[in-house]
Enzyme design. Structure first.
Site, PDB file in Angstrom:
ATOM      1  N   LYS A 133      25.845  41.465  29.280  1.00 48.05           N
ATOM      2  CA  LYS A 133      26.204  42.872  29.475  1.00 48.05           C
ATOM      3  C   LYS A 133      25.588  43.807  28.445  1.00 48.05           C
ATOM      4  CE  LYS A 133      29.879  42.503  32.731  1.00 48.05           C
ATOM      5  NZ  LYS A 133      31.304  42.394  32.995  1.00 48.05           N
ATOM      6  N   ARG A 141      33.207  33.929  32.782  1.00 47.95           N
ATOM      7  CA  ARG A 141      32.331  34.157  33.935  1.00 47.95           C
ATOM      8  C   ARG A 141      30.918  34.394  33.403  1.00 47.95           C
ATOM      9  NH1 ARG A 141      30.329  38.547  36.650  1.00 47.95           N
ATOM     10  NH2 ARG A 141      30.224  38.403  38.916  1.00 47.95           N
TER      11      ARG A 141
END
Ligand code: HH2
Length: 285
Positions: A227, A262
């Site tokens: 991210k 995840r």
């Protein structure tokens, strides 16, 4: 600790890895990589071989640049054949569907998925809780604000002085609402929604204070993989090259109570989390 889902139970006494399969042309880090069901099958084979405990299949991106919402038909066309193939290829691996649409969840659960990963925590489709309750699905309730096209932007990134407290309060509300709709507590996992309506400092604050979420008693999942905040800290522009930063964030989250991770790059986080976990077990003795 255990997590019940539609076809069984996932034991959370060890860190569990959820491998990401984005069947989307526009995902921020891996969009457009999967052009056919066979491409998705090969990726799933690899993620499982590298140690994924579950697979999360998504057909709609929430990319930070403002995602284009996908129609119901298009999302079903992308997701359902992959769920069916994964079910046939890996009958014992729990499959999760990453969707905010009740109808996609219903079809995916019917095709063999057993978990619904809703990045809106049931905010965007009023039909979602009853579909999940009907199938006995495991549910991931992720913190976010806004709709599909704004939730990964900063449009709603406004918090009081205690960011983590605001996020925890909104997740408690989401969990209580889900329980009120008939989802049993042992089926609920909470996720702070890293990067969703969160600037770098918000994501870092939420991760630093993750314990405050973990002590609620619901298992905690984090999705830090590749991210933006990792890119900002490391100055690595290409998302696919943010694997080491991802591992660092996952280990920090493990130490603060997260049990589900995840990720796109399973092998790296599998190794790191297994070693960090082994050290944490000795610390507890
Ligand atoms: N992040 C993304 C998508 N789904 N689900 C949960 N539970 N937690 C997350 O942090 C999370 C999520 C965004 O990442 P990705 O799937 O890689 O990208 P995109 O939304 O562009 O497909």
């Amino acid at each position: 600790m255990h997590w019940r889902h539609a076809t069984g139970t996932l034991d959370l006494d060890v860190p569990r890895i959820v491998g990401i399969v984005n069947v989307t042309p526009d995902s921020f880090s891996d969009g457009g990589r999967l052009r056919s069901v066979d491409d998705a099958r090969r990726l799933i084979d690899r993620l499982v071989a590298e140690g994924a405990d579950a697979i999360d299949i998504g057909g709609e991106s929430t990319r930070p640049q403002g995602a284009t919402p996908v129609s119901l038909d298009e999302e079903l066309r992308r997701v359902i054949p992959v769920v069916e193939a994964a079910r046939a290829d890996h009958p014992n691996v729990p499959l999760s569907v990453d969707t905010v649409k009740a109808e996609v969840a219903r079809e995916a659960l019917g095709a063999g998925a057993s978990i619904v990963n809703d990045v809106s925590a049931f905010r965007l489709d009023a039909g979602m809780p009853s579909v999940c309750a009907q199938y006995g699905a495991g549910v991931v309730l992720m913190h976010s604000r806004g709709d599909v096209s704004t939730m990964a932007t900063f449009a709603h990134a406004t918090y009081g002085p205690d960011v983590a407290g605001d996020v925890v309060a909104e997740l408690i509300h989401a969990a209580e609402r889900a329980v009120g709709c008939g989802i049993t507590r042992d089926r609920i996992v909470l996720d702070p929604g890293i990067g969703f309506a969160k600037r770098r400092e918000h994501s870092l604050a939420v991760l630093a204070h993750l314990r405050r979420l973990a002590i609620l008693g619901f298992p905690v999942l984090v999705g830090v993989s590749r991210k933006r905040f990792i890119g900002e800290i490391t100055r690595v522009d290409a998302p696919a090259e943010r694997v080491f930063g991802t591992v660092g964030a996952n280990v920090a989250a493990l130490e603060r109570g997260a049990r589900l991770f995840r990720v796109h790059d399973v092998q790296a986080s599998r190794q790191a989390l297994d070693v960090a976990w082994a050290i944490m077990q000795i610390e507890r003795e």
